[in-house]
Write a protein that holds these residues in place. Structure first.
Motif, short mmCIF file in Angstrom:
data_model
loop_
_atom_site.label_atom_id
_atom_site.label_comp_id
_atom_site.label_asym_id
_atom_site.label_seq_id
_atom_site.Cartn_x
_atom_site.Cartn_y
_atom_site.Cartn_z
N ASN A 129 9.10 4.26 -6.98
CA ASN A 129 8.09 5.11 -7.51
C ASN A 129 7.59 4.41 -8.72
OD1 ASN A 129 9.46 6.58 -9.74
ND2 ASN A 129 10.90 6.76 -8.01
N LEU A 146 7.07 0.63 -4.53
CA LEU A 146 7.10 0.30 -3.04
C LEU A 146 7.97 1.57 -2.36
CD1 LEU A 146 5.19 -1.34 -1.00
CD2 LEU A 146 7.23 -3.17 -0.70
N TYR A 271 5.35 12.43 -2.27
CA TYR A 271 5.58 11.29 -1.00
C TYR A 271 5.48 12.20 0.09
CZ TYR A 271 7.30 7.51 1.58
OH TYR A 271 7.22 6.42 2.27
N THR A 310 -0.46 7.83 7.61
CA THR A 310 -0.72 7.45 6.23
C THR A 310 0.25 6.41 5.66
OG1 THR A 310 -1.97 9.95 6.11
CG2 THR A 310 -1.12 8.53 4.03
N HIS A 311 1.61 6.78 5.65
CA HIS A 311 2.64 6.25 5.10
C HIS A 311 2.44 4.72 5.92
CE1 HIS A 311 5.51 9.33 3.88
NE2 HIS A 311 4.30 9.41 3.32
N GLN A 312 2.21 4.44 7.14
CA GLN A 312 2.14 3.01 7.68
C GLN A 312 0.79 2.50 7.02
OE1 GLN A 312 1.73 4.42 11.82
NE2 GLN A 312 3.90 4.15 12.18
N GLU A 313 -0.24 2.98 6.82
CA GLU A 313 -1.29 2.48 6.24
C GLU A 313 -1.13 2.04 4.60
OE1 GLU A 313 -4.39 5.34 6.79
OE2 GLU A 313 -4.46 5.16 9.01
N GLU A 314 -0.45 3.02 3.98
CA GLU A 314 -0.03 2.61 2.69
C GLU A 314 0.76 1.37 2.66
OE1 GLU A 314 1.44 6.28 1.22
OE2 GLU A 314 -0.56 7.15 0.72
N TRP A 315 1.82 1.28 3.41
CA TRP A 315 2.69 -0.04 3.38
C TRP A 315 1.94 -1.29 3.67
CZ3 TRP A 315 6.84 -2.22 2.25
CH2 TRP A 315 7.30 -3.44 3.06
N THR A 317 -0.96 -1.79 2.94
CA THR A 317 -1.81 -2.21 1.61
C THR A 317 -0.83 -2.53 0.45
OG1 THR A 317 -3.54 -0.59 2.41
CG2 THR A 317 -3.33 -1.29 0.03
N LYS A 318 0.10 -2.07 0.43
CA LYS A 318 1.00 -2.26 -0.91
C LYS A 318 1.86 -3.39 -0.65
CE LYS A 318 0.76 2.58 -2.90
NZ LYS A 318 1.63 3.85 -3.13
N SER A 319 2.25 -3.62 0.55
CA SER A 319 3.15 -4.71 0.81
C SER A 319 2.58 -6.05 0.56
CB SER A 319 3.99 -4.63 2.06
OG SER A 319 2.89 -4.74 3.24
#
Length: 332
Positions: A129, A146, A271, A310-315, A317-319
């Motif tokens: 975080n 991440l 989260y 949502t978590h899959q989409e954020e991963w 992008t952020k990864s």
């Protein structure tokens, strides 16, 4: 000594690490789980750490990876990987995957001087975080927040449980888990059954004795049986007294598509912001959260599937930035 330019590995000093193995898979790394003697038993630490240092160095010098991602705690795993990069004359680099305990647990704060020195030498330090990322950056190290990757648990067989409302409490008998409050919360609730996971050998006998009749301590389960239990539950509960802790149990609940009851703490509220009931860690608060979960189970079950997407989409992008660091060996 020449390193292998395309080799990347993930190292964790643990007999299992679902987050670590997921991270390694997502980043195309070979995971190595290195562990000797008994897990999470401090009395063995001086002996097991010596064995694990030697094992890790031997492995890395044999494989000669260009990039090593190392899970922290313990800080001595990161120290060993740092030593490896020195032994290969800087041809290899490392990234630290810093769990919350590495930065906030009182025991590891005793080694903060060593920790700061190692983190400054890392390509970057992954935290769960932004609060912890800013802490690491204040030490002069590069850091990125991440929380992912989302855990991937494929569909499979569900355990057949009773006809009442079945709630699984993901538990390790850790001091930060308000287990006694959860047990008191379900006392006299004949319309539900609580399954408590974790090695009962770590539990105080008084805690086991206070459990009401509608509580089952599962003991330590194999991966297959553990996942069968999660799939068979109506909802999953994971509680902690420590803020900024990424609840692995919550992530597992999202992965199997089960709504969550978790503690009302700032990071967990941020989260797990769908399909989740946030509760104070008191018997009354947990009891009210269970009642709300039972009443709104249909809507919360739908929301948790949206949260998983949502978590899959954020991963994804952020990864992207982390992948660039691994590819180029530079933080930019």
């Amino acid at each position: 000594m020449t390193i292998t330019t395309d080799k990347k590995v993930f190292v964790a000093w643990a007999p299992y690490s679902r987050r670590g193995q997921s991270l390694a898979t997502e980043l195309g790394m070979q995971p190595y789980l290195i562990h000797h003697l008994k897990f999470q038993r401090p009395i063995y630490a001086p002996f097991k750490y010596v064995l694990q240092v030697l094992h890790t160095l031997a492995l890395l010098l044999k494989e000669r990876p260009r990039i090593v991602v190392v899970q922290d705690p313990p800080i001595f795993a990161s120290l060993t990987v740092c030593i490896y990069t020195v032994l290969v004359f800087g041809q290899a680099q490392f990234i630290v995957d810093a769990h919350t305990g590495a930065l906030l647990h009182p025991w590891w704060k005793s080694f903060q001087g060593l920790q700061k020195s190692i983190y400054r030498r890392a390509l970057t330090v992954i935290t769960t975080n932004h609060t912890l990322t800013e802490l690491v950056r204040s030490w002069g190290a590069d850091s990125m927040a991440l929380a992912g990757p989302p855990i991937n648990i494929p569909p499979g067989e569900a355990m057949i449980l009773g006809k009442t409302f079945n709630l699984v409490l993901i538990n390790t008998f850790s001091p930060d888990e308000p287990l006694s409050a959860a047990l008191e919360a379900v006392t006299d609730r004949h319309d539900m059954h609580l399954y408590v996971t974790g090695d009962v050998g770590k539990a105080p006998s008084s805690l086991l004795e206070m459990a009401p009749a509608n509580v089952t301590f599962t003991g330590f389960l194999s991966d297959a049986d553990y996942l069968r239990l999660l799939r068979g539950a109506d909802a999953i509960m994971a509680l902690t007294d420590e803020d900024f802790t990424l609840q692995l149990g919550g992530m597992e609940a999202v992965a199997v598509g089960k709504p969550i009851i978790t503690s009302d703490l700032s990071f967990l509220r941020e989260y797990f912001n769908q399909g989740t009931v946030h509760v104070p860690n008191t018997p009354a608060g947990i009891r009210q959260g269970i009642i709300r979960m039972q009443k709104d189970i249909a809507n919360l079950s739908t929301e948790i599937l949206q949260l998983r997407r949502t978590h899959q989409e954020e991963w994804i992008t952020k990864s992207r930035h982390l992948r660039e660091i691994i590819t180029t060996g530079a933080t930019g």
